[in-house]
Scaffold this motif. Sequence first.
Motif, PDB file in Angstrom:
ATOM      1  N   PRO A 140       0.835  -1.205   0.000  1.00 32.94           N
ATOM      2  CA  PRO A 140       0.000   0.000   0.000  1.00 32.94           C
ATOM      3  C   PRO A 140       0.865   1.248   0.000  1.00 32.94           C
ATOM      4  O   PRO A 140       1.920   1.299   0.645  1.00 32.94           O
ATOM      5  CB  PRO A 140      -0.792  -0.125   1.309  1.00 32.94           C
ATOM      6  CG  PRO A 140      -0.825  -1.591   1.595  1.00 32.94           C
ATOM      7  CD  PRO A 140       0.501  -2.111   1.122  1.00 32.94           C
ATOM      8  N   ASP A 155     -10.893  10.290   1.611  1.00 30.29           N
ATOM      9  CA  ASP A 155     -10.841   8.910   1.117  1.00 30.29           C
ATOM     10  C   ASP A 155     -11.741   7.981   1.921  1.00 30.29           C
ATOM     11  O   ASP A 155     -12.307   7.035   1.365  1.00 30.29           O
ATOM     12  CB  ASP A 155      -9.401   8.384   1.176  1.00 30.29           C
ATOM     13  CG  ASP A 155      -8.483   9.118   0.228  1.00 30.29           C
ATOM     14  OD1 ASP A 155      -8.737   9.064  -0.992  1.00 30.29           O
ATOM     15  OD2 ASP A 155      -7.526   9.752   0.694  1.00 30.29           O
ATOM     16  N   VAL A 156     -11.852   8.218   3.223  1.00 35.49           N
ATOM     17  CA  VAL A 156     -12.650   7.347   4.071  1.00 35.49           C
ATOM     18  C   VAL A 156     -13.143   8.141   5.275  1.00 35.49           C
ATOM     19  O   VAL A 156     -12.417   8.982   5.816  1.00 35.49           O
ATOM     20  CB  VAL A 156     -11.836   6.104   4.521  1.00 35.49           C
ATOM     21  CG1 VAL A 156     -10.588   6.514   5.280  1.00 35.49           C
ATOM     22  CG2 VAL A 156     -12.671   5.167   5.366  1.00 35.49           C
ATOM     23  N   TYR A 215     -16.979   5.657   2.002  1.00 38.02           N
ATOM     24  CA  TYR A 215     -15.946   6.094   1.067  1.00 38.02           C
ATOM     25  C   TYR A 215     -16.612   6.413  -0.270  1.00 38.02           C
ATOM     26  O   TYR A 215     -17.710   5.937  -0.575  1.00 38.02           O
ATOM     27  CB  TYR A 215     -14.835   5.055   0.905  1.00 38.02           C
ATOM     28  CG  TYR A 215     -15.277   3.615   0.868  1.00 38.02           C
ATOM     29  CD1 TYR A 215     -15.534   2.963  -0.329  1.00 38.02           C
ATOM     30  CD2 TYR A 215     -15.436   2.897   2.057  1.00 38.02           C
ATOM     31  CE1 TYR A 215     -15.933   1.642  -0.359  1.00 38.02           C
ATOM     32  CE2 TYR A 215     -15.843   1.571   2.038  1.00 38.02           C
ATOM     33  CZ  TYR A 215     -16.088   0.951   0.830  1.00 38.02           C
ATOM     34  OH  TYR A 215     -16.493  -0.356   0.802  1.00 38.02           O
ATOM     35  N   ARG A 248     -15.572   1.055  -6.630  1.00 40.39           N
ATOM     36  CA  ARG A 248     -14.662   0.058  -7.194  1.00 40.39           C
ATOM     37  C   ARG A 248     -13.215   0.487  -7.033  1.00 40.39           C
ATOM     38  O   ARG A 248     -12.893   1.667  -6.925  1.00 40.39           O
ATOM     39  CB  ARG A 248     -14.985  -0.146  -8.678  1.00 40.39           C
ATOM     40  CG  ARG A 248     -16.427  -0.571  -8.939  1.00 40.39           C
ATOM     41  CD  ARG A 248     -16.709  -0.676 -10.414  1.00 40.39           C
ATOM     42  NE  ARG A 248     -15.912  -1.721 -11.050  1.00 40.39           N
ATOM     43  CZ  ARG A 248     -15.904  -1.938 -12.354  1.00 40.39           C
ATOM     44  NH1 ARG A 248     -16.628  -1.193 -13.159  1.00 40.39           N
ATOM     45  NH2 ARG A 248     -15.164  -2.904 -12.871  1.00 40.39           N
ATOM     46  N   HIS A 249     -12.330  -0.508  -7.026  1.00 40.82           N
ATOM     47  CA  HIS A 249     -10.888  -0.276  -7.005  1.00 40.82           C
ATOM     48  C   HIS A 249     -10.479   0.618  -5.831  1.00 40.82           C
ATOM     49  O   HIS A 249      -9.796   1.629  -6.006  1.00 40.82           O
ATOM     50  CB  HIS A 249     -10.424   0.349  -8.327  1.00 40.82           C
ATOM     51  CG  HIS A 249     -10.760  -0.479  -9.526  1.00 40.82           C
ATOM     52  ND1 HIS A 249     -10.205  -1.725  -9.744  1.00 40.82           N
ATOM     53  CD2 HIS A 249     -11.608  -0.247 -10.554  1.00 40.82           C
ATOM     54  CE1 HIS A 249     -10.696  -2.221 -10.878  1.00 40.82           C
ATOM     55  NE2 HIS A 249     -11.539  -1.346 -11.378  1.00 40.82           N
ATOM     56  N   LEU A 250     -10.906   0.225  -4.646  1.00 42.82           N
ATOM     57  CA  LEU A 250     -10.504   0.972  -3.465  1.00 42.82           C
ATOM     58  C   LEU A 250      -8.990   0.897  -3.347  1.00 42.82           C
ATOM     59  O   LEU A 250      -8.420  -0.194  -3.363  1.00 42.82           O
ATOM     60  CB  LEU A 250     -11.171   0.364  -2.228  1.00 42.82           C
ATOM     61  CG  LEU A 250     -11.224   1.219  -0.964  1.00 42.82           C
ATOM     62  CD1 LEU A 250     -12.077   2.458  -1.204  1.00 42.82           C
ATOM     63  CD2 LEU A 250     -11.771   0.413   0.192  1.00 42.82           C
ATOM     64  N   SER A 253      -5.266   0.443  -2.228  1.00 45.05           N
ATOM     65  CA  SER A 253      -4.778  -0.509  -1.231  1.00 45.05           C
ATOM     66  C   SER A 253      -4.464   0.168   0.094  1.00 45.05           C
ATOM     67  O   SER A 253      -4.634  -0.429   1.161  1.00 45.05           O
ATOM     68  CB  SER A 253      -3.542  -1.235  -1.758  1.00 45.05           C
ATOM     69  OG  SER A 253      -2.502  -0.311  -2.057  1.00 45.05           O
ATOM     70  N   SER A 294      -7.792   0.546   1.850  1.00 42.59           N
ATOM     71  CA  SER A 294      -8.225  -0.778   2.324  1.00 42.59           C
ATOM     72  C   SER A 294      -7.438  -1.197   3.563  1.00 42.59           C
ATOM     73  O   SER A 294      -7.994  -1.748   4.515  1.00 42.59           O
ATOM     74  CB  SER A 294      -8.048  -1.823   1.222  1.00 42.59           C
ATOM     75  OG  SER A 294      -8.862  -1.539   0.118  1.00 42.59           O
ATOM     76  N   ALA A 295      -6.139  -0.921   3.554  1.00 38.52           N
ATOM     77  CA  ALA A 295      -5.300  -1.301   4.687  1.00 38.52           C
ATOM     78  C   ALA A 295      -5.694  -0.529   5.935  1.00 38.52           C
ATOM     79  O   ALA A 295      -5.742  -1.097   7.042  1.00 38.52           O
ATOM     80  CB  ALA A 295      -3.829  -1.055   4.359  1.00 38.52           C
ATOM     81  N   ILE A 328      -8.710   0.825   6.603  1.00 35.64           N
ATOM     82  CA  ILE A 328     -10.002   0.306   7.061  1.00 35.64           C
ATOM     83  C   ILE A 328      -9.801  -1.013   7.797  1.00 35.64           C
ATOM     84  O   ILE A 328     -10.427  -1.276   8.827  1.00 35.64           O
ATOM     85  CB  ILE A 328     -10.966   0.129   5.870  1.00 35.64           C
ATOM     86  CG1 ILE A 328     -11.339   1.497   5.281  1.00 35.64           C
ATOM     87  CG2 ILE A 328     -12.228  -0.615   6.296  1.00 35.64           C
ATOM     88  CD1 ILE A 328     -12.143   1.415   4.011  1.00 35.64           C
ATOM     89  N   GLY A 329      -8.906  -1.836   7.280  1.00 37.11           N
ATOM     90  CA  GLY A 329      -8.605  -3.100   7.948  1.00 37.11           C
ATOM     91  C   GLY A 329      -8.053  -2.894   9.344  1.00 37.11           C
ATOM     92  O   GLY A 329      -8.379  -3.639  10.279  1.00 37.11           O
TER      93      GLY A 329
END
Length: 307
Positions: A90, A140-141, A273, A277-279, A281, A284-285, A287-288
Amino acid sequence: MFDLNDTAMFVQVVRCGSFAEAARRLGLPPNTVSRRIQQLETQLGTRLMQRSTRKLTLTGAGKAFHERCAGAIDGLVEAGQELMTGSQEPNGLVRVATTADFFDFFPMEWIADFLAEHPRVRLDFVLGDAHADLIAEQIDVAFRSGLLTDSAYVGRQLLGIHSYGMVASSAYIAARGTPGTLQDLANHDCVTSAHPSGRTTWRLTGPDGLEEEVQVTGRFNGNTAQSLRKATQAGLGIALLPPAIAKLDVQAGLLVPVLPQYQRASKGLSVLYPSRRHLPSAVSAFIGLVLEKLSAVETLPEVFRLG
């Protein structure tokens, strides 16, 4: 067929909020960027932006087009970067909108560990209790409580509903007594969020499962969980506090439960967000990370007063 380069330029203009800033980042003259966006609008047969001397505003068609294409453009850029670097790691900037109290309950050590694990990621936090405009503020989020009603964005619930309980300091109870019924709260000082009328209505579910309401007033109002917590600890009244706060303070002897048979359901916590599509990386990391930490600390989500 419209030019994907023009589409990528449109996404950049939206994120930058101006032709001048987008042009600077792209290394192009502003009039070239403006002309290319006009060319894209002509090809699509619709206006994407309303232009003024002060700001750019997306039209309805522009918002929909940005929602559909921004993630795809990010995916193409990210794929190219991964091929060039030979890495799936990421990378990039992640702008996060969340409550003003976020770092009172989300330890900075977790952020430090995340950044150490992902050295190519940068985090930019936009803290406040108002809802951020994800597109206009280039977010972004975002993390919000309550039901997700804005169909322009993509959201999913991270954590479900929990219950708030009433608490007060031992000093307050010693001075004013313990209320015996819900309606007794009307004769007590209550620590609440500010309301123009000076009165606040609390709706709570009793032991029979039925919802009751009572109007409360007090001499202290605040707009963050921490301000209400500190006022309650100082003996300024009875408060409805998130369980993450109430549980820890009761265990520490700083607060005592009041009418524990009455509870108020929280609104849960969701992540939001702008792209389907195509969040990226890096997003995504992050949010994880939040999912992992909130799952490990069951009561933590109630501090996110974003709704």
